[in-house]
Design a protein around this motif. Structure first.
Motif, PDB file in Angstrom:
ATOM      1  N   LEU A  25       0.839  -1.187   0.000  1.00  0.00           N
ATOM      2  CA  LEU A  25       0.000   0.000   0.000  1.00  0.00           C
ATOM      3  C   LEU A  25       0.877   1.241   0.000  1.00  0.00           C
ATOM      4  O   LEU A  25       2.031   1.207   0.435  1.00  0.00           O
ATOM      5  CB  LEU A  25      -0.908   0.022   1.238  1.00  0.00           C
ATOM      6  N   VAL A  89      -1.054  -7.924   2.965  1.00  0.00           N
ATOM      7  CA  VAL A  89      -1.249  -6.500   2.708  1.00  0.00           C
ATOM      8  C   VAL A  89      -0.332  -5.722   3.645  1.00  0.00           C
ATOM      9  O   VAL A  89      -0.466  -5.792   4.865  1.00  0.00           O
ATOM     10  CB  VAL A  89      -2.708  -6.089   2.942  1.00  0.00           C
ATOM     11  N   GLY A  91       0.607  -2.473   5.247  1.00  0.00           N
ATOM     12  CA  GLY A  91       0.084  -1.150   5.537  1.00  0.00           C
ATOM     13  C   GLY A  91       1.114  -0.280   6.232  1.00  0.00           C
ATOM     14  O   GLY A  91       2.214  -0.720   6.569  1.00  0.00           O
ATOM     15  N   VAL A  95      -3.350   4.802   6.201  1.00  0.00           N
ATOM     16  CA  VAL A  95      -3.869   3.581   5.582  1.00  0.00           C
ATOM     17  C   VAL A  95      -5.262   3.792   5.008  1.00  0.00           C
ATOM     18  O   VAL A  95      -5.649   3.136   4.029  1.00  0.00           O
ATOM     19  CB  VAL A  95      -3.865   2.415   6.592  1.00  0.00           C
ATOM     20  N   GLN A  96      -6.034   4.731   5.585  1.00  0.00           N
ATOM     21  CA  GLN A  96      -7.370   4.995   5.046  1.00  0.00           C
ATOM     22  C   GLN A  96      -7.283   5.471   3.592  1.00  0.00           C
ATOM     23  O   GLN A  96      -8.008   4.999   2.718  1.00  0.00           O
ATOM     24  CB  GLN A  96      -8.105   6.041   5.888  1.00  0.00           C
ATOM     25  N   THR A  99      -6.154   2.724   1.139  1.00  0.00           N
ATOM     26  CA  THR A  99      -7.117   1.645   0.907  1.00  0.00           C
ATOM     27  C   THR A  99      -8.129   2.105  -0.141  1.00  0.00           C
ATOM     28  O   THR A  99      -9.188   2.636   0.187  1.00  0.00           O
ATOM     29  CB  THR A  99      -7.826   1.271   2.226  1.00  0.00           C
ATOM     30  N   LEU A 104      -9.669  -2.808  -2.650  1.00  0.00           N
ATOM     31  CA  LEU A 104     -10.736  -3.520  -1.945  1.00  0.00           C
ATOM     32  C   LEU A 104     -11.398  -4.549  -2.848  1.00  0.00           C
ATOM     33  O   LEU A 104     -11.642  -5.692  -2.438  1.00  0.00           O
ATOM     34  CB  LEU A 104     -11.774  -2.525  -1.425  1.00  0.00           C
ATOM     35  N   GLY A 123      -2.285  -3.075   7.892  1.00  0.00           N
ATOM     36  CA  GLY A 123      -2.960  -3.789   6.803  1.00  0.00           C
ATOM     37  C   GLY A 123      -4.275  -4.415   7.228  1.00  0.00           C
ATOM     38  O   GLY A 123      -5.156  -4.641   6.394  1.00  0.00           O
ATOM     39  N   TYR A 125      -6.590  -2.984   8.724  1.00  0.00           N
ATOM     40  CA  TYR A 125      -7.647  -2.020   8.404  1.00  0.00           C
ATOM     41  C   TYR A 125      -8.197  -2.300   7.006  1.00  0.00           C
ATOM     42  O   TYR A 125      -9.417  -2.317   6.790  1.00  0.00           O
ATOM     43  CB  TYR A 125      -7.117  -0.588   8.464  1.00  0.00           C
ATOM     44  N   THR A 126      -7.304  -2.524   6.047  1.00  0.00           N
ATOM     45  CA  THR A 126      -7.718  -2.773   4.665  1.00  0.00           C
ATOM     46  C   THR A 126      -8.531  -4.061   4.572  1.00  0.00           C
ATOM     47  O   THR A 126      -9.543  -4.113   3.865  1.00  0.00           O
ATOM     48  CB  THR A 126      -6.481  -2.844   3.757  1.00  0.00           C
ATOM     49  N   LYS A 129     -11.937  -3.335   6.031  1.00  0.00           N
ATOM     50  CA  LYS A 129     -12.711  -2.481   5.121  1.00  0.00           C
ATOM     51  C   LYS A 129     -13.283  -3.304   3.973  1.00  0.00           C
ATOM     52  O   LYS A 129     -14.375  -3.012   3.459  1.00  0.00           O
ATOM     53  CB  LYS A 129     -11.826  -1.362   4.571  1.00  0.00           C
ATOM     54  N   ILE A 334     -11.491   7.492   0.897  1.00  0.00           N
ATOM     55  CA  ILE A 334     -11.243   6.146   0.378  1.00  0.00           C
ATOM     56  C   ILE A 334     -11.355   6.161  -1.154  1.00  0.00           C
ATOM     57  O   ILE A 334     -12.326   6.674  -1.662  1.00  0.00           O
ATOM     58  CB  ILE A 334     -12.257   5.144   0.960  1.00  0.00           C
TER      59      ILE A 334
END
Length: 334
Positions: A25, A89, A91, A95-96, A99, A104, A123, A125-126, A129, A334
């Motif tokens: 990322l 992933v 991160g 990170v927001q 992503t 996604l 990561g 978080y991704t 999400k 995002i």
């Protein structure tokens, strides 16, 4: 150093190497990435043949840029992977923003095909999400835990160094990637190989998923006083509904005045002030890492009145919650 013939016999030499796909990322953390890929390289060297392979993937298929500005060459873009691949992933900060919708969609598609997918550092978080951690246990860097809990209540978030829950992996960041990879190597080829890899890394204390990521309270505050640590733990566990100093003191068997003197002596502030700083620190994390309204942030941090929250925030950070949110709004898209 080579592994023994007996150890090699545990694996079938004719099988192809296990492949890891590292999704980089934007602004990923180099330490977490290196901590995952280096044990694989060392395992290959010790074993005497390629038992692990890896590819680097990024959305733009050109280069991956980590948080310290270094760039990595990319092997491929968001293409269809093999069912046997393990996708990790990677991160880092912001990170927001990193992503994106294409990422996604790619992760959801690979998950539908049965891929094992993990998140290093932020990561997780991704993965959350993308809906890949619903009903699963997971972990994420301690700095991101408050915002993660608010946004993804369906995930059973832990404070572990790493978590393996079925086909989903997650690590807390930093050197925790090493611990996860050593577990994978041990599961694949035995403890001897994993321990030898750890020795090569000069990694003297291998952690398990039972170890927590943060330093103990006495280590963090630089004070070893059992009652002080107990009170601080109670404060950290009760941010949304703060406990009065009188009750805190009573729960640890001392008077309010004794508690006051304890905090003044070791932390140079009152219990009330220390508690307020904990609440404001969590509020700042939520403002910068989530799209929660300022009012909801205030409530989540134990402030009944938005105006009181704003006043306390400005006094401590020299800015208002609204300005803090505005300054970091671009990080949340995002």
């Amino acid at each position: 150093m080579q592994v023994s013939r007996q150890q090699k016999d545990r694996s079938t030499s004719e099988t192809k190497p296990k492949r890891f796909v590292f999704l980089l990322l934007n602004k990923f953390t180099m330490l977490s990435f290196a901590g995952a890929i280096e044990p694989l390289r060392i395992a290959n060297r010790i074993y005497g043949q390629k038992i692990y392979d890896w590819k680097l993937v990024a959305e733009n298929a050109e280069s991956g840029v980590c948080s310290n500005g270094s760039r990595f060459g990319i092997d491929m873009g968001l293409e269809e992977m093999s069912r046997d691949d393990i996708i990790l992933v990677c991160g880092g900060v912001d990170v927001q923003s990193a992503t994106t919708k294409p990422i996604l969609n790619w992760l959801r598609r690979e998950a539908r095909r049965g891929a094992t997918i993990g998140g290093l550092c932020t990561g997780a978080y991704t993965l959350a999400k993308a809906g890949l951690l619903e009903g699963k246990r997971a972990t994420i860097h301690w700095e991101n835990q408050d915002s993660f809990l608010e946004e993804f209540p369906e995930v059973e978030l832990t404070k572990s160094v790493f978590v393996v829950d079925g086909s989903r992996y997650s690590t807390a960041g930093g050197t925790s990637s090493i611990d996860l990879m050593l577990k994978i190597i041990a599961d694949d080829h035995g403890e001897d190989l994993a321990n030898t890899v750890a020795d090569q890394l000069i990694y003297s204390s291998i952690r398990t998923d039972q170890d927590t990521q943060r330093l103990s309270i006495p280590t963090r505050i630089g004070v070893r006083h059992p009652k002080l640590s107990q009170v601080i733990q109670m404060m950290e566990n009760n941010i949304e509904e703060p406990i009065s100093p009188a009750k805190l003191a009573k729960d640890v068997g001392m008077s309010t005045r004794q508690l006051e003197r304890l905090f003044r002596r070791y932390l140079n502030r009152s219990p009330k002030r220390y508690y307020m700083e904990l609440r404001l620190s969590k509020a700042r994390n939520l403002l910068m890492q989530t799209d929660m309204s300022v009012i909801n942030v205030a409530l989540a941090c134990g402030f009944a009145s938005p105006s009181h929250f704003s006043k306390c925030y400005r006094s401590h950070y020299d800015t208002t919650p609204y300005r803090e949110r505005g300054a970091h709004a671009g990080r949340l898209s995002i």
